[in-house]
Design an enzyme around this catalytic site. Structure first.
Site, PDB file in Angstrom:
ATOM      1  N   GLY A  12      75.350  77.222   7.305  1.00  0.00           N
ATOM      2  CA  GLY A  12      74.484  78.024   6.362  1.00  0.00           C
ATOM      3  C   GLY A  12      74.149  79.494   6.572  1.00  0.00           C
ATOM      4  O   GLY A  12      74.591  80.081   7.987  1.00  0.00           O
ATOM      5  N   ASP A  13      73.579  80.456   5.911  1.00  0.00           N
ATOM      6  CA  ASP A  13      73.239  81.759   6.301  1.00  0.00           C
ATOM      7  C   ASP A  13      74.324  82.613   6.581  1.00  0.00           C
ATOM      8  O   ASP A  13      74.311  83.343   7.344  1.00  0.00           O
ATOM      9  CB  ASP A  13      72.106  81.881   7.345  1.00  0.00           C
ATOM     10  CG  ASP A  13      70.920  80.896   7.085  1.00  0.00           C
ATOM     11  OD1 ASP A  13      70.371  81.355   6.121  1.00  0.00           O
ATOM     12  OD2 ASP A  13      70.504  80.074   8.103  1.00  0.00           O
ATOM     13  N   GLU A  14      75.589  82.267   5.859  1.00  0.00           N
ATOM     14  CA  GLU A  14      76.735  82.954   6.174  1.00  0.00           C
ATOM     15  C   GLU A  14      76.696  84.198   5.164  1.00  0.00           C
ATOM     16  O   GLU A  14      77.588  85.329   5.480  1.00  0.00           O
ATOM     17  CB  GLU A  14      78.140  82.119   5.511  1.00  0.00           C
ATOM     18  CG  GLU A  14      78.153  80.840   6.641  1.00  0.00           C
ATOM     19  CD  GLU A  14      77.510  79.745   5.981  1.00  0.00           C
ATOM     20  OE1 GLU A  14      76.554  79.872   4.940  1.00  0.00           O
ATOM     21  OE2 GLU A  14      77.927  78.889   6.573  1.00  0.00           O
ATOM     22  N   ASN A  38      65.235  74.222   0.339  1.00  0.00           N
ATOM     23  CA  ASN A  38      65.503  74.545   1.817  1.00  0.00           C
ATOM     24  C   ASN A  38      66.539  75.840   1.977  1.00  0.00           C
ATOM     25  O   ASN A  38      66.612  76.559   2.872  1.00  0.00           O
ATOM     26  CB  ASN A  38      66.176  73.639   2.327  1.00  0.00           C
ATOM     27  CG  ASN A  38      67.329  72.800   1.714  1.00  0.00           C
ATOM     28  OD1 ASN A  38      67.634  73.281   0.548  1.00  0.00           O
ATOM     29  ND2 ASN A  38      67.939  71.758   2.136  1.00  0.00           N
ATOM     30  N   HIS A  41      68.726  82.283  -0.084  1.00  0.00           N
ATOM     31  CA  HIS A  41      69.835  83.272  -0.311  1.00  0.00           C
ATOM     32  C   HIS A  41      69.383  84.574  -0.401  1.00  0.00           C
ATOM     33  O   HIS A  41      68.627  85.149  -1.256  1.00  0.00           O
ATOM     34  CB  HIS A  41      70.470  82.759  -1.708  1.00  0.00           C
ATOM     35  CG  HIS A  41      71.331  81.441  -1.244  1.00  0.00           C
ATOM     36  ND1 HIS A  41      71.954  80.855  -2.322  1.00  0.00           N
ATOM     37  CD2 HIS A  41      71.443  80.972  -0.091  1.00  0.00           C
ATOM     38  CE1 HIS A  41      72.545  79.630  -1.632  1.00  0.00           C
ATOM     39  NE2 HIS A  41      72.277  79.663  -0.487  1.00  0.00           N
ATOM     40  N   THR A  42      69.552  85.419   0.551  1.00  0.00           N
ATOM     41  CA  THR A  42      69.337  86.707   0.576  1.00  0.00           C
ATOM     42  C   THR A  42      70.078  87.904  -0.260  1.00  0.00           C
ATOM     43  O   THR A  42      71.177  87.833  -0.029  1.00  0.00           O
ATOM     44  CB  THR A  42      69.107  87.364   1.920  1.00  0.00           C
ATOM     45  OG1 THR A  42      68.314  86.299   2.772  1.00  0.00           O
ATOM     46  CG2 THR A  42      68.264  88.688   2.180  1.00  0.00           C
ATOM     47  N   THR A 126      63.689  72.261   7.399  1.00  0.00           N
ATOM     48  CA  THR A 126      62.956  73.438   6.828  1.00  0.00           C
ATOM     49  C   THR A 126      61.491  72.883   6.102  1.00  0.00           C
ATOM     50  O   THR A 126      60.648  73.798   5.788  1.00  0.00           O
ATOM     51  CB  THR A 126      63.745  74.109   5.499  1.00  0.00           C
ATOM     52  OG1 THR A 126      63.873  72.848   4.533  1.00  0.00           O
ATOM     53  CG2 THR A 126      64.996  74.464   6.047  1.00  0.00           C
ATOM     54  N   ARG A 140      66.038  54.928  -5.826  1.00  0.00           N
ATOM     55  CA  ARG A 140      65.502  54.649  -7.098  1.00  0.00           C
ATOM     56  C   ARG A 140      64.231  54.778  -7.266  1.00  0.00           C
ATOM     57  O   ARG A 140      63.499  53.830  -8.254  1.00  0.00           O
ATOM     58  CB  ARG A 140      66.236  53.325  -7.795  1.00  0.00           C
ATOM     59  CG  ARG A 140      67.637  53.337  -8.104  1.00  0.00           C
ATOM     60  CD  ARG A 140      68.815  53.396  -7.155  1.00  0.00           C
ATOM     61  NE  ARG A 140      68.574  52.720  -5.927  1.00  0.00           N
ATOM     62  CZ  ARG A 140      69.022  51.641  -5.437  1.00  0.00           C
ATOM     63  NH1 ARG A 140      70.247  51.251  -6.466  1.00  0.00           N
ATOM     64  NH2 ARG A 140      68.944  50.895  -4.532  1.00  0.00           N
ATOM     65  N   THR A 298      63.959  81.079   5.108  1.00  0.00           N
ATOM     66  CA  THR A 298      63.023  80.153   4.278  1.00  0.00           C
ATOM     67  C   THR A 298      61.762  80.060   5.553  1.00  0.00           C
ATOM     68  O   THR A 298      60.613  79.833   4.946  1.00  0.00           O
ATOM     69  CB  THR A 298      63.740  79.018   3.895  1.00  0.00           C
ATOM     70  OG1 THR A 298      64.923  79.274   3.105  1.00  0.00           O
ATOM     71  CG2 THR A 298      62.667  77.792   3.338  1.00  0.00           C
ATOM     72  N   ARG A 301      62.056  81.188  11.040  1.00  0.00           N
ATOM     73  CA  ARG A 301      62.545  80.680  12.467  1.00  0.00           C
ATOM     74  C   ARG A 301      63.590  81.701  13.012  1.00  0.00           C
ATOM     75  O   ARG A 301      64.573  81.879  12.237  1.00  0.00           O
ATOM     76  CB  ARG A 301      63.001  79.270  12.533  1.00  0.00           C
ATOM     77  CG  ARG A 301      61.683  78.165  12.338  1.00  0.00           C
ATOM     78  CD  ARG A 301      62.455  77.069  12.408  1.00  0.00           C
ATOM     79  NE  ARG A 301      63.412  76.748  11.232  1.00  0.00           N
ATOM     80  CZ  ARG A 301      63.930  75.524  10.941  1.00  0.00           C
ATOM     81  NH1 ARG A 301      63.795  74.452  11.995  1.00  0.00           N
ATOM     82  NH2 ARG A 301      64.862  75.466  10.216  1.00  0.00           N
TER      83      ARG A 301
HETATM   84  P1  IMP Z   1      66.376  70.202   5.609  1.00  0.00           P
HETATM   85  O1  IMP Z   1      67.725  70.552   4.838  1.00  0.00           O
HETATM   86  O2  IMP Z   1      65.325  71.006   5.334  1.00  0.00           O
HETATM   87  O3  IMP Z   1      66.292  68.687   5.787  1.00  0.00           O
HETATM   88  O4  IMP Z   1      66.936  70.698   6.996  1.00  0.00           O
HETATM   89  C1  IMP Z   1      67.855  70.148   7.813  1.00  0.00           C
HETATM   90  C2  IMP Z   1      68.717  70.918   8.795  1.00  0.00           C
HETATM   91  O5  IMP Z   1      69.256  71.981   7.904  1.00  0.00           O
HETATM   92  C3  IMP Z   1      67.832  71.929   9.779  1.00  0.00           C
HETATM   93  O6  IMP Z   1      68.525  72.126  10.765  1.00  0.00           O
HETATM   94  C4  IMP Z   1      67.681  72.916   8.893  1.00  0.00           C
HETATM   95  O7  IMP Z   1      67.414  74.219   9.684  1.00  0.00           O
HETATM   96  C5  IMP Z   1      68.804  73.179   8.221  1.00  0.00           C
HETATM   97  N1  IMP Z   1      68.988  73.803   6.809  1.00  0.00           N
HETATM   98  C6  IMP Z   1      68.743  73.470   5.749  1.00  0.00           C
HETATM   99  N2  IMP Z   1      68.946  74.565   4.712  1.00  0.00           N
HETATM  100  C7  IMP Z   1      69.246  75.556   5.137  1.00  0.00           C
HETATM  101  C8  IMP Z   1      69.699  76.809   5.043  1.00  0.00           C
HETATM  102  O8  IMP Z   1      69.706  77.164   3.778  1.00  0.00           O
HETATM  103  N3  IMP Z   1      70.232  77.722   5.905  1.00  0.00           N
HETATM  104  C9  IMP Z   1      70.312  77.369   7.284  1.00  0.00           C
HETATM  105  N4  IMP Z   1      69.958  76.061   7.840  1.00  0.00           N
HETATM  106  C10 IMP Z   1      69.452  75.289   6.635  1.00  0.00           C
HETATM  107 MG    MG Z   2      70.004  81.436   4.175  1.00  0.00          MG
END
Ligand code: IMP
Ligand code: MG
Length: 429
Positions: A12-14, A38, A41-42, A126, A140, A298, A301
């Site tokens: 993520g965050d690419e 979660n 998108h910037t 998140t 369900r 989000t 961190r």
């Molecule tokens: P969750 O999706 O909130 O359950 O988090 C599970 C894992 O995915 C954690 O390590 C989060 O930091 C990571 N994560 C979830 N969404 C993103 C995102 O959009 N960017 C980067 N890491 C994410």
């Molecule tokens: Mg991101």
């Protein structure tokens, strides 16, 4: 045909939001097909920064917006984002799938409780209630956006949702679930009149658009290595993040997908726990974090930072049918003497070319690095100025780096991005 998927091939965050915002001019609609709030998108336009969690990144370009059945939707966050864009005088043409599940108060509460219960083994989520919403879907016991359109269906969805959530919160976690469950249902009823106008059949809308020869951009959230099956399980998100999930998460045939753009940063980052083979550590990491502003969109961190993992990217690109790569943040690596790229994993006396499936095997592996000559540290203005001279005016070693990535991954690098704004992007011919 004529659907293009944009997915992240790392954690993520690419820079998917930026790539989508830059590319969406030629598209009629932008759709989210996975994840939930979660995602962060910037998008930066004219120096102004926006972070969207649920609205597809095409929102600032006035595109038709679709949120598919594969997305879990937090009504509070959706309405907040709609208010934000309204203050920019934009009225998004938005359709949310009637089959999308709603993330409600008890889901966010359970996310926190479960992370707390795991202690040191916490996933580092998140805290947006994502995995409890997907868990309720599988059990369900979910409430779907379409339930808002029909009192009888909302009543019956609430019954199962309330009984499961009360039982889990009090039985498993020893907390009082009654109040939070009741509050969440009252809140949904309060928001329903505003939400209803956006809810409908996204699959039909997407297929109609494609039948009319419209062009659809499918926006992936998170990245390949956060996929629930192909990521570093259990340190992953709760759903699929791969390009192959895009048609299922929106309701179109997979044959419609013409192009898959895989987005990678020139280095890797991850937020949350879990193995990270190329993690840098130390001062180099801290310096890059500051320079690349690597803090979660989000959660705020600090993101963990590592060298580019071309072996992992190759595996992800192959399985995702990636047709071209977008390489982002090459400007951030400027100023280093040498830049490392991992091309395989040293596992005892053998070299593995594919990432292993278990985290214990991953933890055993050491990265095998190739080294490349660095390129200069330039100001954002200097990068933009160079970019105005066309792709070949960019620093030679940065372009050579892009070519090497192309070779190691086995897919052409089509776009190189060297700044956060939508204009700081060039096509590599
Ligand atoms: P969750 O999706 O909130 O359950 O988090 C599970 C894992 O995915 C954690 O390590 C989060 O930091 C990571 N994560 C979830 N969404 C993103 C995102 O959009 N960017 C980067 N890491 C994410
Ligand atoms: Mg991101």
């Amino acid at each position: 045909m004529s659907a293009t998927v944009v997915v992240g091939l790392q954690w993520g965050d690419e820079g998917k939001g930026k790539i989508i915002d830059s590319l969406c001019e030629g598209f009629d609609a932008v759709a989210r097909f996975n994840g939930g709030s979660n995602a962060g998108h910037t998008v930066v336009v004219g120096g102004n920064k926006f972070a969207f969690h649920l609205l597809p990144s095409g929102v600032l370009q006035g595109k038709k917006l679709l949120i598919g059945n594969g997305v879990v939707v937090d009504p509070e966050i959706l309405l907040k984002e709609l208010d934000e864009v309204a203050s920019l005088n934009l009225t998004p043409d938005l359709l949310v799938s009637d089959r999308a599940h709603l993330t409600l108060g008890p889901h966010k509460f359970r996310d926190r409780l479960e992370e707390g219960r795991r202690g040191a083994a916490a996933v580092g989520t998140t805290m947006r209630g994502i995995s409890p919403t997907f868990a309720d879907r599988a059990l369900r016991a979910g409430v779907r956006a379409g339930d808002l359109l029909d009192d009888e269906s909302l009543k019956s969805a609430f019954e199962t949702f309330a009984s499961l959530n009360r039982a889990l919160i009090s039985g498993v976690y020893g907390e009082d679930g009654d109040a939070i469950v009741k509050d969440s249902m009252d809140r949904v009823k309060e928001l329903a009149p505003r939400l209803r106008q956006y809810v409908g059949d996204v699959s039909k809308a997407a297929n109609d658009l494609l039948d009319r020869k419209g062009k659809l951009l499918l926006e992936g959230a998170q990245g390949y290595y956060l996929d629930i099956d192909y990521g570093t399980y259990p340190y992953v998100t709760a759903t699929h993040t791969t390009a192959s999930y895009a048609p299922a998460g929106i309701g179109i045939p997979s044959q419609r997908i013409e192009e898959v753009i895989g987005v990678i940063k020139a280095y890797c980052t991850r937020v949350g726990s879990g193995p990270f083979i190329t993690e840098m550590g130390g001062q180099a990491e801290e310096a890059l974090r500051r320079k690349g502003n690597e803090y979660g969109a989000t959660t705020g961190r600090p993101r963990r930072i590592g060298w580019l993992d071309a072996a992992a990217t190759r595996y992800a690109a192959k399985a995702s049918g990636v047709t071209s790569l977008a390489l982002t943040k090459v400007d951030v690596l400027g100023g280093l003497d040498r830049v490392s790229v991992c091309d395989g994993y040293i596992d005892g006396s053998s070299l593995r070319m594919e990432p292993p499936s278990t985290i214990s095997a991953l933890r055993r592996c050491k990265p095998h690095y190739l080294e490349f000559e660095g390129w200069p540290d330039l100001s954002p203005e200097a990068w933009r100025k160079l970019g105005e001279g066309g792709i070949s005016a960019l620093p030679k070693n940065a372009l050579e780096f892009a070519r090497s990535v192309e070779e190691l991954v086995g897919v052409r690098v089509r776009y190189v991005s060297y700044g956060p704004d939508r204009i700081d992007l060039k096509e590599l011919k």
